[in-house]
Enzyme design. Sequence first.
Site, short mmCIF file in Angstrom:
data_model
loop_
_atom_site.label_atom_id
_atom_site.label_comp_id
_atom_site.label_asym_id
_atom_site.label_seq_id
_atom_site.Cartn_x
_atom_site.Cartn_y
_atom_site.Cartn_z
N TRP A 17 23.82 48.26 40.09
CA TRP A 17 23.86 47.00 39.36
C TRP A 17 23.45 45.86 40.30
CZ3 TRP A 17 25.22 47.33 34.22
CH2 TRP A 17 25.25 46.12 33.53
N HIS A 47 30.68 52.53 40.80
CA HIS A 47 29.87 52.70 39.59
C HIS A 47 28.43 53.08 39.94
CE1 HIS A 47 33.13 51.05 37.09
NE2 HIS A 47 33.42 50.41 38.20
N HIS A 51 28.86 58.12 36.50
CA HIS A 51 30.22 57.69 36.83
C HIS A 51 31.07 57.49 35.58
CE1 HIS A 51 28.16 53.85 36.10
NE2 HIS A 51 29.34 53.41 35.70
N ASP A 53 34.05 55.06 33.86
CA ASP A 53 34.71 53.76 33.88
C ASP A 53 36.18 53.94 33.55
OD1 ASP A 53 32.35 52.45 34.39
OD2 ASP A 53 32.29 51.34 32.50
N HIS A 57 38.47 48.64 34.75
CA HIS A 57 37.18 48.04 35.10
C HIS A 57 36.89 46.78 34.28
CE1 HIS A 57 33.04 47.62 36.25
NE2 HIS A 57 32.55 48.07 35.10
N HIS A 160 32.49 48.17 25.63
CA HIS A 160 33.55 48.71 26.49
C HIS A 160 34.92 48.54 25.82
CE1 HIS A 160 30.45 48.44 29.66
NE2 HIS A 160 31.20 49.24 30.38
N GLU A 172 28.86 56.85 32.19
CA GLU A 172 27.60 56.10 32.25
C GLU A 172 26.69 56.71 33.31
OE1 GLU A 172 29.47 51.74 31.02
OE2 GLU A 172 29.26 52.25 33.14
#
Length: 207
Positions: A17, A47, A51, A53, A57, A160, A172
């Site tokens: 990210w 992440h 991965h 979540d 998170h 989410h 994800e």
Amino acid sequence: MPLIDISRTLNATIAVWPGDTPFQMQPALTIAAGAAVNLTTLTLSAHTGSHADAPYHFDAAGATLEQVDLAPYWGPAQVVTVHRAAGELTPADFAHVDLDAAPRLLVRSAASRQDPAIFPAEIVYPGPALIEVLAQHGVVLYGADAPSMDAIDSKTLPGHHALHCHGIAILEGLDLTPAPDGLYELVALPLKIAGGDGSPVRAALRR
């Protein structure tokens, strides 16, 4: 039956990210230098790559990784391809799918074919109406090849939160290219990290 690896390979080029910690693997000891073992130190975001979540998170009151139920991450799963290029997925995108076939849904999109070294600008993600339908069909885990359950620029993360509200676990960053659409057994267990908000997984499928 052989296992199908649907995990991203962690290496120095894997995209994270924007602004997140890049993956690094530094040698601490090497046999070539006279040590008894090879030993490395890993630095990475929770992440990175494929991965899970944890609810923590995106929810300050949510469960952390050592508290989450492992059951959703192991069991019957269905791989489904969607053809929308970007944006919110709706129930219409799954009109061809028997959502009662398995309680874990793994969604393949264009993200599986994209260069893992480039972070995507646009992705597909589950909308609230779709999540409501999935919950009605008893889905306990939603997995995606995309890096998020929401638009890349989302600040409120409705996907989410809706998944969490319905008790649907999140995976994800999967690589679903080697797995044709169909039914499988999934295993993708997160690490038991006290206070953890996420964890890389080694995700695999078996017919």
